[in-house]
Design an enzyme around this catalytic site. Structure first.
Site, PDB file in Angstrom:
ATOM      1  N   GLU A   1     -17.470 -35.379  16.771  1.00 15.43           N
ATOM      2  CA  GLU A   1     -18.227 -34.437  17.541  1.00 15.43           C
ATOM      3  C   GLU A   1     -19.098 -33.528  16.344  1.00 15.43           C
ATOM      4  O   GLU A   1     -17.601 -33.081  15.196  1.00 15.43           O
ATOM      5  CB  GLU A   1     -17.667 -32.725  18.256  1.00 15.43           C
TER       6      GLU A   1
ATOM      7  N   CYS B   1     -20.137 -25.752  14.522  1.00 17.28           N
ATOM      8  CA  CYS B   1     -21.051 -26.800  15.392  1.00 17.28           C
ATOM      9  C   CYS B   1     -22.560 -26.751  16.001  1.00 17.28           C
ATOM     10  O   CYS B   1     -23.419 -26.921  15.872  1.00 17.28           O
ATOM     11  CB  CYS B   1     -19.930 -27.764  15.518  1.00 17.28           C
TER      12      CYS B   1
HETATM   13  C1  UN1 Z   1     -17.264 -26.050  16.445  1.00 23.32           C
HETATM   14  O1  UN1 Z   1     -18.068 -26.070  15.049  1.00 23.32           O
HETATM   15  O2  UN1 Z   1     -16.859 -26.948  15.930  1.00 23.32           O
HETATM   16  O3  UN1 Z   1     -18.870 -23.621  20.996  1.00 23.32           O
HETATM   17  C2  UN1 Z   1     -16.960 -25.746  17.348  1.00 23.32           C
HETATM   18  C3  UN1 Z   1     -18.554 -22.773  20.500  1.00 23.32           C
HETATM   19  C4  UN1 Z   1     -16.833 -22.736  19.486  1.00 23.32           C
HETATM   20  C5  UN1 Z   1     -16.847 -24.265  19.557  1.00 23.32           C
HETATM   21  C6  UN1 Z   1     -17.140 -24.589  18.119  1.00 23.32           C
HETATM   22  N1  UN1 Z   1     -16.863 -23.119  21.483  1.00 23.32           N
HETATM   23  O4  UN1 Z   1     -19.263 -22.204  19.785  1.00 23.32           O
END
Ligand code: UN1
Length: 509
Positions: free
Chosen positions: A261, A295
């Site tokens: 990821e 992310c």
């Molecule tokens: C991340 O930034 O690695 O959907 C995960 C989202 C969170 C997870 C982000 N539930 O923004």
């Protein structure tokens, strides 16, 4: 600060590796620093190669026994873990705020994701279903089953120092795997606190050490040995694209499995048919939440030219109201970036925006003065950009939002898909045709595609991950659990003959 650490049994000096019991680590000392003030909050003894090796051996040994425990019984332990996290939600949430700077609501939200994952995994522990197939041979039964895989390496990033581990660890636990966690060196304390809480649950159930393992350490002593370790059949990693490519190469060379990821560069298309009020709120949360360090952070708005001015004016107004400061305070909406390097990367990106012909419409300053001495606070930034500017294709891990104009939906989708990353995406529209086009075969190329919901804040029930440079892995809900198990196809002959498949005859008299 002290009270946050006290509540979680954390001391100014902590060991960074253990299997259920801490080991005396022989590696370097790492300072756990809070981005709120730049102060060191604890000193962590890191693992060296030998410590790593001990942990990997222990987790393999524990796997031999854990895989024999019936999955619903493993689920029962996970249920208790979920409850232990519930009891410590506030304290752990506050520690996340202290260690990585996200606001209290988001810190607690992250622990809620862990709890949700535990609950999800408990149910899944009774649903590790395999299919039954129809054999082409008489009196043959054919089915597939899912079996425990082995120790799973989980490498996490600073921005979700607890939840992303849970996305992996909870399914891995019910699958019968053991877990070796290498947290980010920027967020070791959260990992230590989580282990202390969950080891207690394992101890109360008389489960021997080696099920949940932690190993804080640098790339040479921990990262490299972990990704190259044939004892660890699966590596799940969250982080940069460059890191993911290295891990992918290393694990592939030993034919191991990966769940990656990596970067996101998430866009929202705002059409002329959007409900502007909800679009605005989703964009602000997506772009400014976690100070732009998710992310899933919204980084690009592709907006119809007719509503460009309306949206940008509304965004300016909203951005002006954002309270930036100490994330432990309830009124704060945006805390600091993780460190000064992140601030520098943001400033470099903004210089590139200007060089490449973009315009900074709002914000982007580094804050100084009282409360901002750490040099980690910035104002969130809005830029006007064109889709073909190279900087727009890069993931700058900071609150920088690009506004890009479009004329036709197909142009908007082209712009949307023109970046190397493919994690999360959204369209805001009340027009069915536009929404379905975005979700169709020629629409968004991302792992997550939303309508009238922003790019961040996904629920755990879905499979989380993305395409292209995002790495292709899927974690959390749906059928992601399958990645943590090995599939076995079984054929049972209950006839008294030995018919061969494909009608082959192979008689020897
Ligand atoms: C991340 O930034 O690695 O959907 C995960 C989202 C969170 C997870 C982000 N539930 O923004």
């Amino acid at each position: 600060m002290k009270s946050i650490l006290d509540k979680l049994d954390l001391y100014p000096e902590e060991m960074g590796a253990g299997t259920g019991t801490w080991i005396k680590c022989k590696g370097e000392i790492l300072n756990a620093v809070t981005p709120i003030t730049g102060q060191t909050i604890a000193k962590i003894h890191c693992a060296d190669k030998e410590d790593y090796n001990f942990i990997a051996e222990k987790s393999l040994e524990a796997f031999q026994a854990w895989r024999q425990v019936p999955a619903p019984k493993r689920g029962e332990i996970v249920r208790q873990m979920g409850n232990a996290l519930r009891e410590n939600k506030e304290a752990l949430g506050a520690l996340i705020t202290l260690e990585v700077g996200k606001i209290r609501a988001e810190g607690e939200g992250e622990i809620q994701e862990m709890i949700d994952m535990a609950d999800f995994a408990v149910g899944q522990s009774r649903m590790l279903y395999g299919m039954t197939m129809q054999s082409e041979r008489p009196r043959h039964r054919m089915y597939e089953q899912w079996l425990p895989l082995g120790p799973v390496g989980v490498i996490t990033a600073f921005n979700f120092p607890a939840a992303v581990w849970a996305w992996n660890a909870m399914p891995a636990l019910i699958a019968g795997d053991t877990v070796i966690w290498k947290p980010s060196s920027k967020a070791p304390l959260t990992a230590i606190a989580v282990m202390k809480i969950l080891w207690r649950v394992l101890r109360e159930n008389d489960i021997p050490d080696g099920i949940l393992n932690l190993v804080v350490g640098n790339r040479d002593h921990v990262g490299e040995p972990l990704v190259n370790d044939v004892r660890v059949p699966l590596i799940s990693a969250t982080g940069s694209v460059a890191m993911g490519k290295n891990i992918s190469r290393a694990v592939a060379s030993r034919l191991g499995k990966t769940i990656l990821e990596l970067g996101g560069n998430n866009g929202i298309i705002v059409t002329e048919n959007a409900d502007m009020d909800i679009a605005l709120r989703a964009i602000v949360f997506g772009a400014v939440g976690t100070a732009g360090q998710r992310c899933t952070t919204t980084r690009r708005i592709i907006v119809h030219e007719k509503v460009f001015d309306e949206l940008s004016n509304a965004l300016f107004k909203a951005y002006q109201q954002i309270k930036i400061g100490d994330p432990l305070l309830p009124e704060t909406i945006m805390g600091p970036l993780i460190d000064r390097e992140a601030v520098k990367n943001m400033q470099d990106a903004l210089n590139d925006v200007k060089k490449q012909g973009g315009v900074i419409l709002y914000g982007g300053q580094t804050l100084a003065g009282k409360g901002y001495e750490s040099g980690t606070y910035v104002t969130p930034c809005i830029c006007e950009a064109r889709a073909n500017m190279p900087i727009v294709s890069q993931e700058t891990f900071a609150p920088v939002l690009y506004l890009i104009r479009y004329k036709t939906l197909s142009e908007a989708i082209d712009y949307h898909n023109a970046v190397p990353q493919g994690l999360s995406s959204a369209i805001f529209t009340r027009d069915l045709h536009e929404a379905e086009t975005f979700l169709g075969q020629s629409g968004s190329d991302c792992g997550i595609a939303n309508v009238n919901i922003g790019t961040s804040g996904a629920e755990i029930g879905g499979a989380f991950g993305g395409e292209k440079d995002t790495g292709g892995g899927r974690e959390a809900g749906s059928d992601s659990w399958k990645a943590y198990m090995r599939r076995q196809t079984c054929t049972i002959n209950w006839s008294k003959e030995l018919p061969l498949a494909q009608g082959i005859r192979f008689d020897v008299d």
